[in-house]
Design a protein around this motif. Structure first.
Motif, PDB file in Angstrom:
ATOM      1  N   ARG A  69      26.264-129.278   5.642  1.00 18.99           N
ATOM      2  CA  ARG A  69      27.199-128.541   4.788  1.00 18.99           C
ATOM      3  C   ARG A  69      28.194-129.479   4.162  1.00 18.99           C
ATOM      4  NH1 ARG A  69      28.295-122.963   8.077  1.00 18.99           N
ATOM      5  NH2 ARG A  69      26.085-122.696   8.402  1.00 18.99           N
ATOM      6  N   HIS A 161      28.913-118.558   6.046  1.00 22.70           N
ATOM      7  CA  HIS A 161      30.149-117.810   5.814  1.00 22.70           C
ATOM      8  C   HIS A 161      31.174-118.616   5.014  1.00 22.70           C
ATOM      9  CE1 HIS A 161      30.273-120.264   9.342  1.00 22.70           C
ATOM     10  NE2 HIS A 161      31.579-120.358   9.209  1.00 22.70           N
ATOM     11  N   LYS A 173      19.562-125.919   5.366  1.00 17.97           N
ATOM     12  CA  LYS A 173      19.120-125.862   6.757  1.00 17.97           C
ATOM     13  C   LYS A 173      17.599-125.946   6.765  1.00 17.97           C
ATOM     14  CE  LYS A 173      21.209-121.608   7.439  1.00 17.97           C
ATOM     15  NZ  LYS A 173      21.730-120.478   8.220  1.00 17.97           N
ATOM     16  N   ASP A 327      24.717-115.580   4.374  1.00 13.23           N
ATOM     17  CA  ASP A 327      23.265-115.692   4.496  1.00 13.23           C
ATOM     18  C   ASP A 327      22.645-114.615   5.381  1.00 13.23           C
ATOM     19  OD1 ASP A 327      24.514-116.837   6.720  1.00 13.23           O
ATOM     20  OD2 ASP A 327      22.809-118.142   7.152  1.00 13.23           O
ATOM     21  N   THR A 392      27.121-124.104  21.511  1.00 11.65           N
ATOM     22  CA  THR A 392      27.271-123.335  20.270  1.00 11.65           C
ATOM     23  C   THR A 392      26.157-123.674  19.271  1.00 11.65           C
ATOM     24  OG1 THR A 392      29.642-123.190  20.542  1.00 11.65           O
ATOM     25  CG2 THR A 392      28.817-123.025  18.295  1.00 11.65           C
ATOM     26  N   LYS A 424      19.924-115.548  14.444  1.00 11.72           N
ATOM     27  CA  LYS A 424      20.727-114.353  14.619  1.00 11.72           C
ATOM     28  C   LYS A 424      20.490-113.480  13.401  1.00 11.72           C
ATOM     29  CE  LYS A 424      25.050-116.662  13.151  1.00 11.72           C
ATOM     30  NZ  LYS A 424      24.877-118.121  13.278  1.00 11.72           N
ATOM     31  N   ARG A 462      39.517-115.627  19.334  1.00  7.22           N
ATOM     32  CA  ARG A 462      39.365-117.031  18.943  1.00  7.22           C
ATOM     33  C   ARG A 462      40.472-117.394  17.962  1.00  7.22           C
ATOM     34  NH1 ARG A 462      34.017-118.961  15.847  1.00  7.22           N
ATOM     35  NH2 ARG A 462      35.283-119.183  13.976  1.00  7.22           N
ATOM     36  N   SER A 534      34.906-127.561  15.398  1.00 12.47           N
ATOM     37  CA  SER A 534      33.839-126.933  14.615  1.00 12.47           C
ATOM     38  C   SER A 534      32.864-127.973  14.076  1.00 12.47           C
ATOM     39  CB  SER A 534      34.479-126.181  13.454  1.00 12.47           C
ATOM     40  OG  SER A 534      33.557-126.040  12.387  1.00 12.47           O
ATOM     41  N   GLY A 535      31.609-127.553  13.942  1.00 12.09           N
ATOM     42  CA  GLY A 535      30.601-128.417  13.327  1.00 12.09           C
ATOM     43  C   GLY A 535      30.083-127.831  12.030  1.00 12.09           C
ATOM     44  N   THR A 536      30.859-126.945  11.402  1.00  7.15           N
ATOM     45  CA  THR A 536      30.398-126.370  10.131  1.00  7.15           C
ATOM     46  C   THR A 536      31.404-126.540   8.998  1.00  7.15           C
ATOM     47  OG1 THR A 536      31.331-124.224  10.718  1.00  7.15           O
ATOM     48  CG2 THR A 536      29.006-124.554  11.219  1.00  7.15           C
TER      49      THR A 536
HETATM   50  C1  VG1 Z   1      30.084-121.731  13.766  1.00  5.87           C
HETATM   51  C2  VG1 Z   1      30.110-120.771  14.933  1.00  5.87           C
HETATM   52  C3  VG1 Z   1      28.798-120.834  15.689  1.00  5.87           C
HETATM   53  C4  VG1 Z   1      27.648-120.543  14.715  1.00  5.87           C
HETATM   54  C5  VG1 Z   1      27.713-121.492  13.534  1.00  5.87           C
HETATM   55  C6  VG1 Z   1      26.679-121.161  12.478  1.00  5.87           C
HETATM   56  O1  VG1 Z   1      29.915-123.057  14.229  1.00  5.87           O
HETATM   57  O2  VG1 Z   1      31.178-121.061  15.791  1.00  5.87           O
HETATM   58  O3  VG1 Z   1      28.814-119.923  16.745  1.00  5.87           O
HETATM   59  O4  VG1 Z   1      26.414-120.701  15.358  1.00  5.87           O
HETATM   60  O5  VG1 Z   1      29.004-121.410  12.917  1.00  5.87           O
HETATM   61  O6  VG1 Z   1      26.790-119.844  12.048  1.00  5.87           O
HETATM   62  P1  VG1 Z   1      31.132-124.088  14.426  1.00  5.87           P
HETATM   63  O7  VG1 Z   1      30.498-125.377  14.853  1.00  5.87           O
HETATM   64  O8  VG1 Z   1      31.851-124.160  13.132  1.00  5.87           O
HETATM   65  O9  VG1 Z   1      31.990-123.491  15.478  1.00  5.87           O
HETATM   66  V1  VG1 Z   1      26.324-119.466  10.472  1.00  5.87           V
HETATM   67  O10 VG1 Z   1      26.444-117.798  10.196  1.00  5.87           O
HETATM   68  O11 VG1 Z   1      27.301-120.450   9.671  1.00  5.87           O
HETATM   69  O12 VG1 Z   1      24.728-119.954  10.413  1.00  5.87           O
END
Ligand code: VG1
Ligand code: CO
Length: 591
Positions: A69, A161, A173, A327, A392, A424, A462, A534-536
């Motif tokens: 991302r 998101h 992805k 998505d 996660t 999911k 959270r 976070s990793g997103t």
């Molecule tokens: C976040 C959520 C994690 C989820 C991921 C992808 O990751 O915390 O639970 O699996 O997003 O979701 P992070 O590393 O930012 O906490 V999605 O709907 O972006 O595929």
């Protein structure tokens, strides 16, 4: 780097032969019009030139929690997308390049990126490509398609998101043959490829129109433009009792609103809720996918799904409200004046799954990501099934699902799913609740409150500190990790830390180890604090603080959530010095 043999790549493999025989009528019932198609190789051989383009590595193509991302602007740099896509392809041996599926959530840059990927996939010798009409496919629909048609993989264009538009985010992805996100071993291999890449391959052709369901060939590659909804909707109708759900809507007494947040679930929700289940035509709101999600943040939570939230807490509130993300893999579920936390939703699902026809044999086991509340653990315990605690990200559920160790799994971040696919699934979760309401004939709030009376309530929230300085975020985590051994046993008012660690996971199936997955603090009374980065995110760092407090006494099940968690938030600040390190006196988002 595999040698380039596009024009000689075999088209007559067994899989392809079987598949194409089957697919002809499925995707092209009226017969192909290859002679007239502008992309037909026979009529326009000069258009099928394959280019090998020299390139240089980008150092930052390491996938995070869920794919790569970045800001749209980063993806718009010359060769940036191409490098990453070629790196994915380089990890697939040529002999395995059967069917590839491509689609995205419709965000800004989706259309341009898809054209590049189609041309590259054909140039890299994939024998068959499926792409969603208008380039659309939700993440769960991708998983359905990969599994149904035994594809060798799928590319989803989405930053989930995260907001879209020219100033927003883009992402990519890769999902593997089981329909799930690439496991860490593969994402690491892709990253290594991206650091060594010297060239990529791409067909030199005009853009392909994706507006209508159609078929054509790109050189020796067959391309089918498919309905993005059909296969997904068909699977849903087999998992749930649509007849029974219909009776809810038929009665005229039950009202539902689904907010698609101008993202990819719009067409899915329209087809499933309004057309197949006969909910009234105004049930789905914000149903048209827009490149910038209407300027909103397609994240289904109380803060970002404002329109739905205010409706559900108003005097006009319908009986049931739900939303999904960019998505389509996340879900938020609400009753009249009642919000269901995702962790509770998972626990309620586990406790009630046997009521649903598609799951009448019950649960093999359950899994939750480590930060997700332990509400589902109590259900698993009472049912006598295993509850796995994973890092996660959905990729960690894949092996458990594939080896039939679990039936149901979920995350606190508005994610739930089952063994029907390997992602999911937002609309699936909404259908689950609808089916449950139809069976139990009780409002959402009552179903959840009854659950609390039986199992106790896990107050859970959270707190996110977004876009903080990366060095400070790292420093906070580093300092906290160093203090783990001195914090164990420490008393803070009525709370005492009984255990704390840096979470590490050993996959029970392939025994791979994932370490540094978050710092967790367990308290004597069952409360818990978890810290992770976070990793997103795409700018700076985001600190996530997860707070959980367990209260068994039914007399304490209707307390204010944040007030109940306030003593734990104070301890979190004390041990992690959040205010000092982040420079913030409160979180940017609370869910
Ligand atoms: C976040 C959520 C994690 C989820 C991921 C992808 O990751 O915390 O639970 O699996 O997003 O979701 P992070 O590393 O930012 O906490 V999605 O709907 O972006 O595929
Ligand atoms: Co998502």
């Amino acid at each position: 780097m595999p040698s380039f043999r596009f024009l000689s790549s075999a088209c007559n493999s067994k899989i392809y032969a079987q598949y194409s025989a089957k697919k002809m009528d499925l995707f092209n019932p009226v017969g192909m019009r290859l002679e007239s198609h502008p992309l037909d190789m026979n009529s326009r051989p000069e258009r099928m030139k394959v280019n090998k383009i020299a390139t240089k590595p980008f150092p930052d193509q390491k996938p995070g929690t869920s794919g790569l991302r970045k800001k749209v602007r980063v993806f718009q740099q010359p060769h940036y997308l191409e490098n990453f896509v070629q790196s994915i392809f380089n990890c697939l041996p040529e002999s395995e390049r059967g069917m590839l599926i491509v689609g995205g959530d419709g965000r800004y840059h989706n259309r341009q990126a898809i054209q590049v990927i189609l041309k590259m996939a054909a140039a890299n010798g994939f024998r068959h490509i499926l792409v969603g009409r208008q380039g659309l496919l939700s993440t769960p629909a991708m998983s359905v398609l990969i599994r149904k048609y035994k594809a060798c993989g799928g590319i989803i264009l989405s930053a989930s998101h995260n907001p879209g538009g020219p100033e927003g985010d883009f992402g990519i992805k890769f999902n593997t043959t089981n329909g799930g996100p690439a496991p860490e071993k593969l994402t690491e291999a892709i990253y290594q490829q991206s650091l060594a890449i010297e060239a990529y391959h791409i067909l030199e052709i005009e853009d392909i129109s994706l507006d209508e369901i159609d078929s054509c060939t790109l050189g020796r590659t067959r391309l089918d433009i498919i309905d993005p909804v059909e296969d997904y909707a068909e699977l849903m109708s087999r998992l749930f009792d649509f007849g029974r759900i219909k009776t809810l809507f038929d009665s005229g007494l039950f009202r539902m609103v689904f907010d698609a947040m101008h993202a990819v679930t719009g067409p899915y929700a329209k087809e499933i809720f309004e057309h197949r289940l006969k909910a009234p035509p105004d049930t789905v709101i914000n149903a048209v996918p827009l490149e910038d999600f209407g300027g909103g943040h397609p994240d289904p939570n109380l803060q970002n799904a404002q329109e739905l939230t205010s409706l559900m807490f108003s005097g006009e509130a319908p009986d049931f409200g739900a939303a999904s993300d960019g998505d389509g893999d996340r879900n938020m579920v609400l009753g009249r004046h009642f919000f269901v936390t995702p962790s509770d939703s998972l626990a309620v699902m586990a406790a009630n799954i046997h009521h649903l026809p598609g799951y009448h044999s019950g649960l093999a086991g359950v899994a939750r990501s480590m930060p997700t509340s332990r509400a589902v653990d109590r259900v698993a315990e009472s049912l006598g099934v295993e509850c796995y605690e994973t890092p996660t990200g959905w990729k960690f559920f894949g092996n458990l699902l594939d080896s039939h160790k679990i039936t149901l799994c979920g995350e606190e971040s508005f994610g739930a799913g089952s063994d029907h696919i390997r992602e999911k699934d937002g609309i699936w979760a909404v259908l689950f609740w609808l089916n449950l309401i139809a069976v139990r004939q009780r409002p959402v709030s009552e179903i959840v409150q009854q659950h609390w009376r039986r199992f106790g309530r896990h107050y859970y929230s959270r707190h996110d500190y977004e876009e903080i300085e990366s060095t400070m975020a790292e420093a906070l985590m580093h300092r906290l990790a160093e203090q783990l051994h001195t914090l164990k046993g420490r008393q803070f008012g009525e709370f005492r830390i009984s255990e704390c660690d840096d979470f590490s996971y050993t996959d029970p199936v392939d025994h791979s180890i994932s370490s540094h997955q978050g710092l967790r603090f367990l308290f004597d009374d069952g409360s818990r604090l978890v810290f992770r980065l976070s990793g997103t995110g795409t700018r700076g760092a985001t600190l996530r603080l997860y707070l959980e407090r367990y209260l068994a006494d039914p007399a304490r099940h209707n307390l204010d959530l944040q007030q109940t968690l306030a003593p734990l938030a104070a301890i979190a600040d004390d041990i992690a010095q959040i205010k000092k390190y982040t420079g913030r006196d409160k979180p940017s988002v609370i869910t």
